[in-house]
Enzyme design. Structure first.
Site, PDB file in Angstrom:
ATOM      1  N   ASP A  89      -3.779 -14.382  -7.413  1.00 49.64           N
ATOM      2  CA  ASP A  89      -4.572 -14.098  -6.217  1.00 49.64           C
ATOM      3  C   ASP A  89      -4.389 -15.249  -5.241  1.00 49.64           C
ATOM      4  O   ASP A  89      -4.218 -16.398  -5.651  1.00 49.64           O
ATOM      5  CB  ASP A  89      -6.054 -13.927  -6.570  1.00 49.64           C
ATOM      6  N   HIS A 136      -1.905  10.303  -1.402  1.00 53.17           N
ATOM      7  CA  HIS A 136      -3.205   9.854  -1.903  1.00 53.17           C
ATOM      8  C   HIS A 136      -4.049   9.586  -0.659  1.00 53.17           C
ATOM      9  O   HIS A 136      -4.274   8.447  -0.249  1.00 53.17           O
ATOM     10  CB  HIS A 136      -3.054   8.592  -2.763  1.00 53.17           C
TER      11      HIS A 136
END
Lengths: 304, 304, 304, 304
Positions: A33, A176
């Site tokens: 991250d 999606h």
């Protein structure tokens, strides 16, 4: 050894990591991250969670070099706050593009030679953008796409017919996003086509699977459990070369775009795409969805 | 059938629910939260997560009546925002008291006859307060207490000695808070007492387990994975009558207070409390911790 | 991908295979037996067992070449009918030697570069004989040894003290045979040394763990469940590089023989051997057991 | 608490027990066999296998009284040696009848109020005979029936089409014996009917599933892994009230006989029987199979 990298430790990324740890789905997990302190905090929380497990998962933090030998990288970076009030996943177009622009060269430099699974939205557009950026063989890059919508549709059908979700088959296809559709011609309950059941409100069910995420999002401001399990299911299919079929966001050679359709998932990513013969109305919806993705990809590409 | 209620669907409660669903630890899960929309949203997300599982967990929402036949209720309501900047769990004293005051009569009215596991902080004080409020046999009410700190201590020792956490034994005892302590006399690595290893910085390790949560909390603003797994481990011990030993927040007859010490957990809650013969300095720490809890309980009782 | 070969598909080998399939512990399983029809039959039965699983394990049959990329090979060939009426595992000395003589060159030729785990009896002698035959680095070859006896001792202690086996620690050491011993100095229940418990009949408990197999053998003519789980536990520690500690049959440099003692098991096999400081009487038993293994190895070597 | 009794600890019964223990599918397991020493030996072996598990299963031996509170009893007694050279399961008609005659009054006397799952062969005839003997509501008694043949058919189709067995749906129906048939009209691969695939040899595939057991039986003299997993899957559906659909040997009101057809399995056994509209040729096969079972039941009833 099953080695998985997870890039982006927001709710979705870290729930995926937690699922892998507690169910013993990976032997090494590389947690990445941009917020190093957050990555370290999640690492500690996940490490604490191993105190009572019979399985073991090695945890590495922010180690791009370790991706060199990874089998799978799951990309879950994103900025859910960019999703509009109406729940439009395209709100994340700019933030996801920036995240990909940031990560792609690092991933390239790491020597990663495995399969990239994108969760970040807009998922289909992101998969196409990854493919442009990385230039890898198309089969190595896929997205969870309508895999999640498919689980939602099956759940909605199961509730309506009072059956177990495991006994409902069939797929949601396309983007999606709003242009997706339930391919009702593929939906079977205990091998009986859904058309044989009386009193089905197809529009309502399709809406439930398409808008299912936003029902959750409205109150919770994100969704993480459904998406984490479908991501783990796809990653596990790669890790064990299971050759299982999912509706994935992946390359459609006829459409020249990556879009949610059936794919056999195995060690090298997309092994092949099983043929589905759809009726004309579903074909038209698929075509419309492909056009939408192309348009949205152009939009993503238009941003600097 | 293994029936579990979870009251309070914040990060901890819902992560506990997710763990039970994905690992097949419960057959029926009753999800309860004062925010009905949130409860419904989490229910949908968890239902979506069942799309690929081989196990099945029935999910009920905000149905107190269903607790009548539950084996375990996990209480995870709380207001993490009340934790002070320094990470003091007592910041939650008021909000947890209010939550218990609200839930206790509903739980009583439901006819629930199983075991109550409190996660909410300050955990030991909350267990004592529950016991006052409900007047049940003491063995039916316990808290995760230093179970989590114990996992953290083992993890810290394992990292220091480069061994697997499964090969480290021993316990943190006392308050799940600042007055807790690692009972070093109980810590063994592969059946060798930790005192036999050179170069151990005990204060540092004890600090790591005591403050481990706050290292996570600082960046993430809550912790959920470690605590969810220990809660699941304790609940599973009740559900299968495993008679496994954990350091739990539970009644100490000598101290006339509930406090973290060894307990055998089985179908009826606390089956018994195995004797630990502690050296004098650890006994003194335990006594001090008991005094702290008594003081904090008086504080909780003093609020209206 | 986690690739495991199992050579010898008698009750123990195939139960190990079944455990790996149903618990998802391996991604590819190579089933090898000199009786090709039997191997094929077990393969079919195991394939049938995958019909309802969420995990996937690829099954290969009698494919020595596939061992080239295997992480672990489990050797379970043997002729249980050679065990004497008194249950002496040395009865298998000749048949196991023949099996190793047969398999060793094939294993060598396959290019297998992983870790060999021997289950076949007499286990310690077999490990030594494998090491002679193959000439590999010692850390690559280990045996389940007193790992099983350790589980049996813990079970016997748990039953006696009415605690969960997970709360009993400690080890059986030496030969996986009559000269083994329970190192009582290493046995702890909830971090309390077993010597602190009144009324323990140590001889009876040691007998139970040492002779536990024969209590089963007498009626069933083999044992398979305990041994299969310990083999899976050790194999999993290799596959996930868990660095977990087991009492394994492995090389003791001081004794210049492979014998059951503590070992950290990880990706390369035996990572290291944690020091256990034993009291004199236990040291003497260990020495006696080492002498027994040396004698029995000489016996094995004396057969043509 | 999930309580399961297993009566008959031959290869099938004890493999079912082992699966439940290692996968944590039951909290209490009551092991029953007419050979008390054998039951005790299997109990010890299974107890040894718990040494490394994170779950706990209480094991009781030959305790019929404990069945009073059991949720499920699995009947696996039988005499495999009675199966003829050609693998005809009717060879067990006499021995199974005797076993049922022996066990039925004990089961009745125990006060058992749960669901009986028969594995013993000839399975359909045995289910009918149990129903006659016990006089319970029909939904409480079922047999694994063509559940296993269904897994075999799916495996055979998966191998032929090189897909994962999880992506093959459809059922074998009728007798768990020679008169069974694959209902090809129900077989789908990724929601595409099998008739859409070229080059399928239906007779060969049906033969594989029908005769699959005997291919294993010929070399191994019994089959246990496939049947144990289907038995565990059905038992788990009862234990968690999963309402999952299996082809089970259970009561068909139209045929007035118990025979393998679709059934929803939940807490009370057979919840309902989903309608399958079969083409005429498959209906005829079902009718013929029902006639066969009626004839074989008459045969069983004719023995003293």
């Amino acid at each position: 050894m099953r080695t998985v990298g997870i890039i982006g430790l927001g709710h979705v990324g870290v729930t995926t990591a937690y699922t892998m740890v507690t169910k013993g789905l990976a032997d090494t997990l590389i947690l990445i991250d941009q917020d190093g302190e957050r990555a370290q905090a999640e690492h500690l929380d996940l490490a604490d969670a191993q105190g009572g497990l019979a399985t073991y998962t090695k945890l590495l933090v922010n180690d791009y070099d370790a991706l060199k030998t990874a089998d799978v990288v799951i990309f879950a970076a994103g900025d859910i706050s960019q999703v509009g009030a109406g729940g439009n996943r395209n709100g994340e177009t700019v933030s996801t593009k920036k995240a990909i622009d940031d990560v792609a060269p690092k991933l390239q430099a790491s020597g990663f030679a495995g399969v990239l699974i994108d969760i970040s939205n807009p998922c289909d557009v992101a998969v196409n953008y990854w493919q442009q950026k990385l230039g890898w063989a198309k089969h190595r890059i896929l997205g969870t796409g309508t895999g999640l919508d498919t689980y939602r549709m099956r759940r909605a059908v199961a509730e309506t017919l009072n059956v177990n979700v495991a006994d409902v088959r069939g797929y949601n296809l396309g983007e999606h996003g709003a242009s997706q559709f339930t391919a009702w011609s593929t939906v079977y309950v205990n091998s009986t086509p859904i058309s044989a059941f009386a009193g089905i409100d197809y529009d309502q069910l399709a809406e439930t699977s398409r808008e299912g995420g936003f029902a959750i999002f409205k109150s919770k401001h994100y969704t993480n459990y459904g998406i984490a399990t479908i991501a783990c299911d796809m990653a596990s299919a790669v890790l064990s070369d299971a050759r299982r079929v999912f509706p994935c966001a992946c390359w459609d050679d006829a459409q020249q775009i990556s879009i949610g359709h059936l794919a056999t998932v195995g060690a090298t990513g997309i092994i092949d795409n099983p043929t589905l013969v759809l009726p004309e109305d579903e074909q038209a919806k698929y075509q419309a969805s492909a056009d939408t993705i192309k348009h949205n990809l152009a939009t993503m590409n238009s941003f600097d």
